[in-house]
Design a protein around this motif. Sequence first.
Motif, PDB file in Angstrom:
ATOM      1  N   GLY A 185     -42.354  10.981  20.001  1.00 15.62           N
ATOM      2  CA  GLY A 185     -43.543  10.153  20.214  1.00 15.62           C
ATOM      3  C   GLY A 185     -43.195   8.681  20.330  1.00 15.62           C
ATOM      4  N   LEU A 186     -42.263   8.239  19.512  1.00 13.32           N
ATOM      5  CA  LEU A 186     -41.858   6.826  19.564  1.00 13.32           C
ATOM      6  C   LEU A 186     -41.193   6.505  20.899  1.00 13.32           C
ATOM      7  N   ILE A 187     -40.353   7.422  21.372  1.00 14.58           N
ATOM      8  CA  ILE A 187     -39.669   7.206  22.653  1.00 14.58           C
ATOM      9  C   ILE A 187     -40.691   7.067  23.780  1.00 14.58           C
ATOM     10  N   ASP A 188     -41.668   7.953  23.791  1.00 17.83           N
ATOM     11  CA  ASP A 188     -42.714   7.860  24.813  1.00 17.83           C
ATOM     12  C   ASP A 188     -43.418   6.509  24.746  1.00 17.83           C
ATOM     13  N   GLU A 189     -43.723   6.076  23.533  1.00 22.21           N
ATOM     14  CA  GLU A 189     -44.432   4.808  23.360  1.00 22.21           C
ATOM     15  C   GLU A 189     -43.555   3.640  23.826  1.00 22.21           C
TER      16      GLU A 189
ATOM     17  N   ALA B 253     -38.644  20.732  15.052  1.00 21.23           N
ATOM     18  CA  ALA B 253     -38.712  19.271  15.184  1.00 21.23           C
ATOM     19  C   ALA B 253     -38.980  18.565  13.859  1.00 21.23           C
TER      20      ALA B 253
ATOM     21  N   ASN C 120     -38.519  12.147  12.109  1.00 24.26           N
ATOM     22  CA  ASN C 120     -38.002  13.446  12.506  1.00 24.26           C
ATOM     23  C   ASN C 120     -38.069  13.568  14.031  1.00 24.26           C
TER      24      ASN C 120
ATOM     25  N   ASP D 263     -45.829   1.540  11.688  1.00 22.65           N
ATOM     26  CA  ASP D 263     -47.251   1.496  12.004  1.00 22.65           C
ATOM     27  C   ASP D 263     -47.780   2.871  12.416  1.00 22.65           C
ATOM     28  N   ARG D 264     -46.993   3.569  13.241  1.00 21.58           N
ATOM     29  CA  ARG D 264     -47.447   4.858  13.771  1.00 21.58           C
ATOM     30  C   ARG D 264     -47.219   6.013  12.793  1.00 21.58           C
ATOM     31  N   PHE D 265     -46.086   5.937  12.066  1.00 18.29           N
ATOM     32  CA  PHE D 265     -45.705   7.108  11.269  1.00 18.29           C
ATOM     33  C   PHE D 265     -45.543   6.823   9.779  1.00 18.29           C
TER      34      PHE D 265
ATOM     35  N   VAL E 283     -46.274  15.358  22.907  1.00 17.28           N
ATOM     36  CA  VAL E 283     -44.842  15.151  22.709  1.00 17.28           C
ATOM     37  C   VAL E 283     -44.024  16.326  23.233  1.00 17.28           C
TER      38      VAL E 283
ATOM     39  N   TRP F 244     -54.128   7.129  17.862  1.00 25.57           N
ATOM     40  CA  TRP F 244     -52.748   6.939  17.397  1.00 25.57           C
ATOM     41  C   TRP F 244     -52.397   5.446  17.348  1.00 25.57           C
ATOM     42  N   ARG F 245     -52.930   4.700  18.311  1.00 26.23           N
ATOM     43  CA  ARG F 245     -52.667   3.250  18.366  1.00 26.23           C
ATOM     44  C   ARG F 245     -53.668   2.449  17.543  1.00 26.23           C
ATOM     45  N   LYS F 246     -54.518   3.162  16.815  1.00 22.88           N
ATOM     46  CA  LYS F 246     -55.541   2.552  15.944  1.00 22.88           C
ATOM     47  C   LYS F 246     -56.468   1.625  16.727  1.00 22.88           C
TER      48      LYS F 246
END
Lengths: 273, 157
Positions: free
Chosen positions: B132-136, A196, B126, B116-118, A136, A74-76
């Motif tokens: 996922g962004l919040i976790d990151e 979601a 969404n 970058d991620r999405f 997630v 995910w972080r490439k």
Amino acid sequence: MIAIVENGAGPVAEVSPLEKLKRTVSASRLNCWLQCRLKFYFRYVLKLTKPKTPALHFGSVVHLVLQQWNLTRWRKQPFELEKLKSVFTTGWLDQGGRIEWDGEEPEQKQTAWLTLEKYFCDTPIKADELPAAVEVPVEADLSQHGLPQLIGVLDLVRAVGRIVDFKTTGKTPDEALTLHQNGVQLDCYSVLYREATGQREAGRELHHLVKTKNPKLVITTTGPMPEYQRSRLFRLMENYVEGLDREDFVPAPGFGCLGCEFLNECRQWNGGH
Amino acid sequence: MILFEANYSKKIGLPGYSSHQFSVSLKTELADVGQVQTESSRLYALLQQSVDSNIKQVGFLPGEAKTNGNGQNGHPHSVRPAEETWKCSPAQKELILKITDEHKLDKTQVDQLALDRFGKGVKALNKLEASGLIDELLVQTGQSQPRTGRFSKAGGR
């Protein structure tokens, strides 16, 4: 869950465990409820804690390493087996706690790493495939159906919208049976994914890491959740809510008792009187 | 004779991942170089006003074909403020802004992280992606490790 599921707005009055359970439901809780209501009572209402079993520890550490592997993509970042080995080694120690190994820890540890190596070798997920989501927490408001809020954590969502759940098992799974046994969980994930993203999932995958002496990877795939499965899931949730209202915590003696951590408590149960 | 050319262009985001843009160009002649600065300021204000007054008319938007094709009540659409276009839940939006503010994060960098991620900006994420962004963000600001808690104890979620 940190980010959204339990991010309430300000202080709230003290709520009993039973009331909290009526407000939210997860795949794990629902499965436990369906398996044995007395087990549910001991685990979620009384919150009795038991030492971790070797099998649970094995699965926890394998999941931890797979999570890191997914986050790396995910972080490439490049795939580096040694870094994952380091996560594995640290995780094995950190998440250990009080476990009764009966002298089998070194062998279990070795098998766990071999199982992971086998997964990295055989996985259909390419090294440059970017995940859509990793570990997630998600939630779905089902109040319009008169049901509690559904919460859960998705192990992995592949870029194309395929929901993946990782499993460790000692036996090679049978495809039809494993889809049936894991149906509640997969359907919960479908509901959560749709809520979601506003989209229907492309499919669901169970990645079974089989922890035999010669580890195997068995991938079972199924399509998007059909409508009748959603109705079936909601019926089970209704049963959950109605049962909690009645405090219907009765045992279900059977094959499931073999590995139950509450066997002693169950034997002493007097009918709730 | 000096030829002076001015152009003003603006592109704005719209609901449903849409956008539209409008630009106005103008050519004029100046008698001498000393007029450039004054004329430049005057034309910039003029062109900007011209673009702004027109770009408010959004016109057709995908997914709104049932609204007369002309906007509600027959009036053209007006531009909604960008703040209203978050796709995630209000709680997620609040948390992203809170983390950004408390840790004095550069909003451009947070947006870049989302891109970058999405492959899309923060507001277009969404609920799944926002989670996922919040976790990151929590990991990057040292508030949490990658989600290990669920693996660490017996019992279900």
